[in-house]
Structures are given as C-alpha cells and as structure tokens.
Design a protein around this motif. Structure first.
Motif, PDB file in Angstrom:
ATOM      1  N   UNK A  82       0.828  -1.217   0.000  1.00 13.51           N
ATOM      2  CA  UNK A  82       0.000   0.000   0.000  1.00 13.51           C
ATOM      3  C   UNK A  82       0.855   1.256   0.000  1.00 13.51           C
ATOM      4  N   UNK A  83       2.124   1.132   0.395  1.00 14.39           N
ATOM      5  CA  UNK A  83       3.020   2.276   0.495  1.00 14.39           C
ATOM      6  C   UNK A  83       3.987   2.332  -0.682  1.00 14.39           C
ATOM      7  N   UNK A  84       3.615   1.699  -1.788  1.00 14.08           N
ATOM      8  CA  UNK A  84       4.513   1.601  -2.935  1.00 14.08           C
ATOM      9  C   UNK A  84       4.669   2.962  -3.610  1.00 14.08           C
ATOM     10  N   UNK A  85       5.924   3.457  -3.801  1.00 13.14           N
ATOM     11  CA  UNK A  85       6.138   4.812  -4.328  1.00 13.14           C
ATOM     12  C   UNK A  85       6.243   4.862  -5.846  1.00 13.14           C
ATOM     13  N   UNK A  86       5.137   4.604  -6.533  1.00 13.28           N
ATOM     14  CA  UNK A  86       5.109   4.692  -7.994  1.00 13.28           C
ATOM     15  C   UNK A  86       3.833   5.397  -8.411  1.00 13.28           C
ATOM     16  N   UNK A  87       3.817   5.890  -9.641  1.00 15.02           N
ATOM     17  CA  UNK A  87       2.614   6.572 -10.111  1.00 15.02           C
ATOM     18  C   UNK A  87       1.551   5.544 -10.485  1.00 15.02           C
ATOM     19  N   UNK A  88       0.310   5.994 -10.513  1.00 17.15           N
ATOM     20  CA  UNK A  88      -0.805   5.136 -10.898  1.00 17.15           C
ATOM     21  C   UNK A  88      -0.565   4.559 -12.290  1.00 17.15           C
ATOM     22  N   UNK A  89      -0.148   5.399 -13.225  1.00 16.95           N
ATOM     23  CA  UNK A  89       0.076   4.941 -14.605  1.00 16.95           C
ATOM     24  C   UNK A  89       1.156   3.867 -14.662  1.00 16.95           C
ATOM     25  N   UNK A  90       2.222   4.037 -13.898  1.00 19.05           N
ATOM     26  CA  UNK A  90       3.306   3.056 -13.896  1.00 19.05           C
ATOM     27  C   UNK A  90       2.820   1.700 -13.402  1.00 19.05           C
ATOM     28  N   UNK A  91       2.001   1.718 -12.364  1.00 21.09           N
ATOM     29  CA  UNK A  91       1.512   0.454 -11.811  1.00 21.09           C
ATOM     30  C   UNK A  91       0.560  -0.216 -12.782  1.00 21.09           C
ATOM     31  N   UNK A  92      -0.344   0.541 -13.383  1.00 23.87           N
ATOM     32  CA  UNK A  92      -1.283  -0.045 -14.340  1.00 23.87           C
ATOM     33  C   UNK A  92      -0.533  -0.604 -15.544  1.00 23.87           C
ATOM     34  N   UNK A  93       0.429   0.129 -16.058  1.00 21.36           N
ATOM     35  CA  UNK A  93       1.222  -0.324 -17.200  1.00 21.36           C
ATOM     36  C   UNK A  93       1.964  -1.621 -16.904  1.00 21.36           C
ATOM     37  N   UNK A  94       2.372  -1.820 -15.663  1.00 22.33           N
ATOM     38  CA  UNK A  94       3.130  -3.020 -15.320  1.00 22.33           C
ATOM     39  C   UNK A  94       2.325  -4.288 -15.552  1.00 22.33           C
TER      40      UNK A  94
END
Length: 251
Positions: A82-94
């Motif tokens: 829950x504390x992951x320091x990435x942008x929403x777009x980066x996580x969705x793209x992954x």
C-alpha cells in the motif's frame, strides 16, 4: 468447453489435507465466488489455480484456448504494498509485462490498453498521482486496472474489498459485476463477505464439506443457510455498534 476444470483436487500443505476430492468447472462468462471458513483452503486453492502450488492429488485443466498467462490476478494487499512509491500509470502499465515478450519498453498498444483500463475504472484523472497517496478504494481500482492489462478473459480476485469502507466496498462490487456483465470477463472471487454472493452465478464453498453449484442452490444448501445466518447476525451487530457510537458522539 470450460475455461478451467478441476478434477479430484486434494489440497493442503506439509501433509495436512484442507480440501479433499474437489470437482468444479468455470465456463466463459461465469462469476464464481469462493467462500468458506478461515483456514479452509481458499488461499491454497488460489495458488493451485495459478499453478503456483501443485495439488496433493487431482489436476487443474485449462480449456477453450485459455493460456495460463491469461488469468489476471488481484492479490490481497500488504501494508508494504500500500506504500509503494510509484505513479498510478506506472503500476497499471506493469500489468502489460506479460504481453511484451522480450521487448524492453512499453509500446503504443500497451499504453493505449493502460489508458483504456484507467478510463474504464474511473481513475484516468489519477494517472500521475503517487499510488501511496490514494485511498484504499482508489488503490484497489488501480490494481484492478493493472489486472485488466494482463487479460480480458479471466480475473482472479483475492478479497478485493479487504480494508475498504462499506461505500468503497459496494463500488468495487459494482465495478467487478459490470466487467462480468458488460465485458464478458470471467470472474473468480475469493471472499469472506457473504454480500459478495449476490453478484455471483456460481458458488464454491470450501471447508470440512465442500459445495459447488449455482447461487440459488447454495442459498438452499445447509452451508449456505448457515453462513447467510451468520452474516446476518454479524451485519446486525455491526450496525448496532455503529448506532451506539453515533449516539455517544451526539451526547
């Protein structure tokens, strides 16, 4: 032909049997809700369906052209995640990584898919936000969008409303139901919340004795009658406690 067929599954760990001789199948467009007591084998079944753990006996068979990498997975979140320091777009793209083969960078197709998934789940305006700054409900939408980038065939969701407030939980249920209804995505959901079964076409109850059938059949079965009653008592107790707290604040 079924997308996933489980034949004679016996599940457990270190010699301890949790579920024995389990048979069920999941067809295209089904919405299967997996319920049962804590420690009954739900998490072990998830790992088995994802081929992360071998059954003690039996087999899991993919059919109708389904490949193993076409099951999108939304796991339970840990506090660290829950504390992951990435942008929403980066996580969705992954979520597109399984589509890329040996290419090192996301292409236009992956970027378009990520944008579509974010738009579909109402988080397009959050794409530049840091994931760790979002509410629990927003984070779950991000992870669901990520799973949609992995596949449009089957989604396996492990306690998707865990930690959410009642409104956010209902919003999540409605989103998942819409994906099943409108996008024809097959849903496999593990939940301890009996509210979730109202959206399901089929129920798998695991425990000392297992049940598999339609939602209507489950609600007339001994397991369904018992768990529906327990859920009603827990809901009434929670509502009573909330009312008492509100009354104390007013005084």
């Amino acid at each position: 032909m079924a997308l996933i067929t489980c034949r004679g599954l016996t599940l457990g760990y270190e010699g301890t049997v949790l579920v024995e001789n389990l048979h069920f199948s999941i067809g295209a467009g089904d919405y299967l809700c997996i319920v049962g007591e804590n420690g009954s084998g739900k998490s072990t079944l998830i790992r088995t369906l994802l081929h992360l753990q071998e059954p003690m006996k039996g087999e899991v068979i993919e059919g109708d052209g389904l490949r193993r990498n076409e099951i999108g997975y939304l796991p339970q979140q840990t506090l660290i995640q829950r504390d992951f320091p990435a942008s929403v777009r980066e996580i969705v793209l992954s979520g597109c990584q399984g589509r890329m083969g040996f290419r090192p960078f996301y292409g236009p197709q992956e970027k378009e898919l990520a944008a579509r998934s974010m738009e579909q789940l109402g988080i397009a305006d959050l794409r530049r936000r840091c994931y760790r700054e979002l509410s629990g409900g927003q984070q779950q939408r991000v992870l669901l969008a990520r799973a949609l980038c992995a596949t449009r065939k089957v989604l396996l969701l492990d306690e998707p409303i865990s930690g959410l407030d009642p409104k956010a939980a209902m919003d999540m249920y409605e989103l998942i139901a819409a994906l099943n209804r409108d996008e024809k995505i097959t849903i496999i959901m593990v939940s301890h919340d009996m509210t979730s079964i109202r959206y399901a076409t089929h129920i798998l109850h695991v425990g000392d004795e297992w049940f598999y059938g339609t939602r209507e059949e489950y609600l007339q079965s001994p397991a369904g009658i018992y768990f529906a009653g327990v859920h009603a008592e827990e809901t009434a107790a929670a509502e009573s406690s909330a009312e008492e707290q509100e009354g104390g604040e007013e005084e």
